[in-house]
Design an enzyme around this catalytic site. Structure first.
Site, mmCIF file in Angstrom:
data_model
loop_
_atom_site.group_PDB
_atom_site.id
_atom_site.type_symbol
_atom_site.label_atom_id
_atom_site.label_comp_id
_atom_site.label_asym_id
_atom_site.label_seq_id
_atom_site.Cartn_x
_atom_site.Cartn_y
_atom_site.Cartn_z
ATOM 1 N N LYS A 13 20.288 -6.363 17.800
ATOM 2 C CA LYS A 13 19.415 -7.184 18.652
ATOM 3 C C LYS A 13 20.079 -7.440 20.015
ATOM 4 O O LYS A 13 19.459 -7.246 21.056
ATOM 5 C CB LYS A 13 19.109 -8.528 17.959
ATOM 6 N N ARG A 88 13.722 -17.551 13.489
ATOM 7 C CA ARG A 88 14.376 -17.128 12.251
ATOM 8 C C ARG A 88 13.774 -17.795 11.029
ATOM 9 O O ARG A 88 14.226 -17.540 9.915
ATOM 10 C CB ARG A 88 15.841 -17.547 12.310
ATOM 11 N N ARG A 127 33.503 -5.494 15.044
ATOM 12 C CA ARG A 127 33.126 -5.860 16.421
ATOM 13 C C ARG A 127 34.125 -6.827 17.055
ATOM 14 O O ARG A 127 34.572 -7.769 16.419
ATOM 15 C CB ARG A 127 31.741 -6.521 16.318
ATOM 16 N N ARG A 161 34.250 -12.969 16.655
ATOM 17 C CA ARG A 161 33.470 -14.142 16.253
ATOM 18 C C ARG A 161 33.983 -14.656 14.922
ATOM 19 O O ARG A 161 34.242 -13.869 14.010
ATOM 20 C CB ARG A 161 31.976 -13.764 16.141
ATOM 21 N N ARG A 172 25.083 -14.536 5.810
ATOM 22 C CA ARG A 172 24.102 -14.390 6.898
ATOM 23 C C ARG A 172 22.976 -13.433 6.484
ATOM 24 O O ARG A 172 21.809 -13.653 6.795
ATOM 25 C CB ARG A 172 24.800 -13.898 8.173
HETATM 26 P P1 AP5 Z 1 24.731 -6.360 17.812
HETATM 27 O O1 AP5 Z 1 23.902 -5.832 18.926
HETATM 28 O O2 AP5 Z 1 25.779 -7.359 18.144
HETATM 29 O O3 AP5 Z 1 23.775 -6.865 16.629
HETATM 30 P P2 AP5 Z 1 22.970 -8.215 16.459
HETATM 31 O O4 AP5 Z 1 21.708 -7.875 15.760
HETATM 32 O O5 AP5 Z 1 22.886 -8.936 17.767
HETATM 33 O O6 AP5 Z 1 23.943 -8.937 15.433
HETATM 34 P P3 AP5 Z 1 24.449 -10.428 15.379
HETATM 35 O O7 AP5 Z 1 25.654 -10.426 14.503
HETATM 36 O O8 AP5 Z 1 24.590 -11.023 16.733
HETATM 37 O O9 AP5 Z 1 23.245 -11.075 14.630
HETATM 38 P P4 AP5 Z 1 23.100 -12.449 14.002
HETATM 39 O O10 AP5 Z 1 21.650 -12.562 13.943
HETATM 40 O O11 AP5 Z 1 23.827 -12.621 12.719
HETATM 41 O O12 AP5 Z 1 23.909 -13.408 14.994
HETATM 42 P P5 AP5 Z 1 23.434 -14.518 16.046
HETATM 43 O O13 AP5 Z 1 24.452 -14.592 17.099
HETATM 44 O O14 AP5 Z 1 22.038 -14.313 16.410
HETATM 45 O O15 AP5 Z 1 25.402 -5.101 17.083
HETATM 46 C C1 AP5 Z 1 26.367 -5.280 16.065
HETATM 47 C C2 AP5 Z 1 27.467 -4.215 16.189
HETATM 48 O O16 AP5 Z 1 26.897 -2.929 15.987
HETATM 49 C C3 AP5 Z 1 28.134 -4.136 17.572
HETATM 50 O O17 AP5 Z 1 29.480 -3.805 17.400
HETATM 51 C C4 AP5 Z 1 27.376 -3.026 18.278
HETATM 52 O O18 AP5 Z 1 28.158 -2.392 19.260
HETATM 53 C C5 AP5 Z 1 27.055 -2.095 17.120
HETATM 54 N N1 AP5 Z 1 25.777 -1.389 17.317
HETATM 55 C C6 AP5 Z 1 24.608 -1.902 17.821
HETATM 56 N N2 AP5 Z 1 23.641 -0.975 17.811
HETATM 57 C C7 AP5 Z 1 24.190 0.145 17.275
HETATM 58 C C8 AP5 Z 1 23.679 1.458 16.986
HETATM 59 N N3 AP5 Z 1 22.406 1.791 17.252
HETATM 60 N N4 AP5 Z 1 24.533 2.358 16.419
HETATM 61 C C9 AP5 Z 1 25.833 2.028 16.145
HETATM 62 N N5 AP5 Z 1 26.368 0.802 16.400
HETATM 63 C C10 AP5 Z 1 25.557 -0.117 16.956
HETATM 64 O O19 AP5 Z 1 23.523 -15.832 15.134
HETATM 65 C C11 AP5 Z 1 24.770 -16.341 14.713
HETATM 66 C C12 AP5 Z 1 24.575 -17.651 13.952
HETATM 67 O O20 AP5 Z 1 23.993 -18.624 14.838
HETATM 68 C C13 AP5 Z 1 23.624 -17.609 12.756
HETATM 69 O O21 AP5 Z 1 24.284 -17.179 11.590
HETATM 70 C C14 AP5 Z 1 23.158 -19.077 12.687
HETATM 71 O O22 AP5 Z 1 24.150 -19.894 12.111
HETATM 72 C C15 AP5 Z 1 23.048 -19.444 14.151
HETATM 73 N N6 AP5 Z 1 21.703 -19.175 14.712
HETATM 74 C C16 AP5 Z 1 21.398 -18.298 15.718
HETATM 75 N N7 AP5 Z 1 20.080 -18.314 15.994
HETATM 76 C C17 AP5 Z 1 19.534 -19.212 15.127
HETATM 77 C C18 AP5 Z 1 18.192 -19.645 14.883
HETATM 78 N N8 AP5 Z 1 17.155 -19.156 15.592
HETATM 79 N N9 AP5 Z 1 17.991 -20.570 13.909
HETATM 80 C C19 AP5 Z 1 19.016 -21.079 13.199
HETATM 81 N N10 AP5 Z 1 20.303 -20.700 13.355
HETATM 82 C C20 AP5 Z 1 20.557 -19.769 14.313
HETATM 83 MG MG MG Z 2 23.571 -10.810 18.462
#
Ligand code: AP5
Ligand code: MG
Length: 215
Positions: A13, A88, A127, A161, A172
């Site tokens: 994402k 979410r 990552r 992270r 997660r």
């Molecule tokens: P990346 O692009 O970083 O993936 P992502 O989907 O953004 O993954 P996240 O870990 O950020 O998702 P998340 O939803 O768990 O975390 P968030 O910060 O939103 O890609 C991942 C890796 O793969 C990278 O190394 C990248 O280079 C590689 N990659 C990408 N695309 C690729 C491809 N096509 N091929 C190969 N490699 C690739 O949330 C964190 C925490 O915050 C949650 O757990 C929760 O506690 C809280 N939170 C956030 N939003 C909310 C909400 N709306 N409600 C409640 N709690 C929330």
């Molecule tokens: Mg992300």
């Protein structure tokens, strides 16, 4: 145009949102990034948010929807939003509809990144990023060109992270399956869902998203 990027942790994402920002001048609204900023504060709220995130659970709906509302109020009507990691839960999806309607906006597309969850653990646990400029790297897929030196800004410090360990990633993923995947039918009923294969290269995934935005 306002779009949602939906997919489990590590689906890409953030990667895709950054590419769309660079290509189309849209604005990335990542609640994960906003919460990581909020947890830096030396306050009860900051500590509460940090504890929930480090456990892999979801932060409360009210907190994240208030962050999105505040951020949208600072955007121009003509700027398109990319919602990354929000909504979410069903309550967040309904809150977002109300927040957007109050501004005369609405969701145009919900892009579901379809991925193989087994591959995601490797993506996430490998990552890391530059501590100074945030440039992203990966143990197996993208090391800095000169070991220990950021390609972009030359800094020598890198960060991971705290929630990117195998145990928290599993939690997660479970949260995604239990609370986030169930919002797909909500958008399905509105005819907004477009599915994209998230296992291709980042450029291929962007091309598939571009095709949807161009429709
Ligand atoms: P990346 O692009 O970083 O993936 P992502 O989907 O953004 O993954 P996240 O870990 O950020 O998702 P998340 O939803 O768990 O975390 P968030 O910060 O939103 O890609 C991942 C890796 O793969 C990278 O190394 C990248 O280079 C590689 N990659 C990408 N695309 C690729 C491809 N096509 N091929 C190969 N490699 C690739 O949330 C964190 C925490 O915050 C949650 O757990 C929760 O506690 C809280 N939170 C956030 N939003 C909310 C909400 N709306 N409600 C409640 N709690 C929330
Ligand atoms: Mg992300």
């Amino acid at each position: 145009m306002d779009i949602i990027l939906l997919g489990p942790p590590g689906a890409g994402k953030g990667t895709q949102a950054e590419r769309l920002v660079a290509e189309h001048g849209m604005v990335q609204l990542s609640t994960g990034d906003m919460l990581r900023e909020a947890r830096k504060a030396d306050s009860d709220l900051g500590r509460q948010v940090a504890a929930v995130m480090d456990s892999g659970a979801l932060v409360s709906d009210d907190i994240v929807s208030a962050l999105i509302d505040e951020r949208l109020s600072r955007m121009d009507a003509g700027e398109g939003a990319i919602f990354d990691g929000y909504p979410r839960t069903l309550a967040q999806a309904q809150a977002l509809d109300a927040i957007l309607a109050a501004r005369g906006r609405e969701i145009d597309h919900v892009v579901e990144l379809v991925v193989d969850e087994d591959a995601l653990v490797e993506r996430i646990t490998g990552r890391f990023s530059c501590a100074r400029c945030g440039a992203p790297y990966h143990d197996n897929f993208k090391q800095p060109k000169v070991a220990g030196t950021c390609d972009v800004c030359g800094a020598h410090e890198f960060v991971r992270r705290p929630d990117d360990n195998a145990e928290t990633v599993r939690k997660r993923m479970a949260e995604y399956r239990a609370k986030t995947a169930p919002i797909l039918p909500y958008y399905e009923a509105k005819g907004l869902i477009a599915r994209v294969d998230g296992m291709g290269s980042p450029a291929d995934v962007t091309a598939a998203i571009d095709a949807i935005l161009g429709e």
